[in-house]
Motif scaffolding. Sequence first.
Motif, PDB file in Angstrom:
ATOM      1  N   SER A 236       6.476  -3.418   1.606  1.00 52.66           N
ATOM      2  CA  SER A 236       5.307  -3.102   2.453  1.00 52.66           C
ATOM      3  C   SER A 236       4.395  -2.184   1.764  1.00 52.66           C
ATOM      4  O   SER A 236       3.043  -2.335   2.064  1.00 52.66           O
ATOM      5  N   SER A 239       0.484  -4.390  -2.436  1.00 55.19           N
ATOM      6  CA  SER A 239       0.063  -5.804  -2.259  1.00 55.19           C
ATOM      7  C   SER A 239       0.298  -6.558  -3.570  1.00 55.19           C
ATOM      8  O   SER A 239       0.492  -5.959  -4.694  1.00 55.19           O
ATOM      9  N   GLU A 241      -0.375  -9.221  -6.249  1.00 54.89           N
ATOM     10  CA  GLU A 241      -1.221  -9.741  -7.048  1.00 54.89           C
ATOM     11  C   GLU A 241      -1.071 -11.278  -7.644  1.00 54.89           C
ATOM     12  O   GLU A 241      -1.863 -11.899  -7.422  1.00 54.89           O
ATOM     13  N   LEU A 258       2.859  -6.456  -8.607  1.00 55.18           N
ATOM     14  CA  LEU A 258       2.525  -5.839  -7.209  1.00 55.18           C
ATOM     15  C   LEU A 258       1.384  -4.522  -7.867  1.00 55.18           C
ATOM     16  O   LEU A 258       1.629  -4.027  -9.082  1.00 55.18           O
TER      17      LEU A 258
END
Length: 259
Positions: A236, A239, A241, A258
């Motif tokens: 978590s 993000s 990619e 990430l």
Amino acid sequence: MDLGSVLAVRARCGGPPGHSVDVSASFLGRRGFTRFDVEDAVGAALAGRLGLAYHPRRAGARPPEGGLSWRVTIVEDRATVAVRVGARPLHRRQWKTVGVPGSLHPPLAAAMVVLAGVRAGERVLDPCCGAGTLAIEAAHTGAFATGMDVDPAALAASTHNGRGAPVRWARADAGALPVATAGVRRVLLNPPWGRLVERAGLLARSPGLLGQEVRRVLEPGGTAVLLVPESRPAPSEFSVERRIPVALAGSRLAVLVLR
Ligand SMILES: C[S@@+](CC[C@H](N)C(=O)[O-])C[C@H]1O[C@@H](n2cnc3c(N)ncnc32)[C@H](O)[C@@H]1O
């Protein structure tokens, strides 16, 4: 096919002369033939034109060393035919002589290094290094790679595989990494998921520490590349990619890039 010019380029690249022909084929989608049918069709044609013997793979025998090895890949209605330059397949790394359970196929590790955007001189960390595949592939790009693992047997394997490669190895728990905050530019990770390899140390009780630690040690703007079972969400703290599906020995996995 203009075999003469293909083989001339191969010779210019240092390819040794081959004394026989073998073919390895693969295709996407359902077909009314097998890969061995493709290999035999292409192999017989190539061997005939080159005046060399053809060694089929159909019976499971490995072709003799020193042959011209051809690769055929069929996607939709297009076949790509390629010839290997070197005497040995590049995917069989000479350095990789020891494995651990769940050890990566080196070309997948090399692809993860590329996806992470690793460049020469960058600091790269694999906090669950196993037999060292990711860290060694990263070091081959000129990066300063470090491999850590909590298991002394894994470290013995990585140290053995990495002899001659400029990688630093250390025994450490990925739940409490002995690495400075924002201390590395790239993290490469093939973590234990409790299937083939159990989580040990702090991760056995608190698996979430891994994502937190990777986030902490990664420089702002750095990249983490992670291999996960297909359905597994990303940690978590990051993000996603890119999510790239990978089929590996019957398992469906994904490589996550990430940020
Ligand atoms: C899937 S294997 C890695 C294989 C490696 N990529 C290779 O190519 O050989 C996962 C590794 O995580 C290690 N591991 C498990 N718990 C750990 C922890 N808490 N800290 C660091 N490493 C851990 C295991 O010892 C194992 O070597």
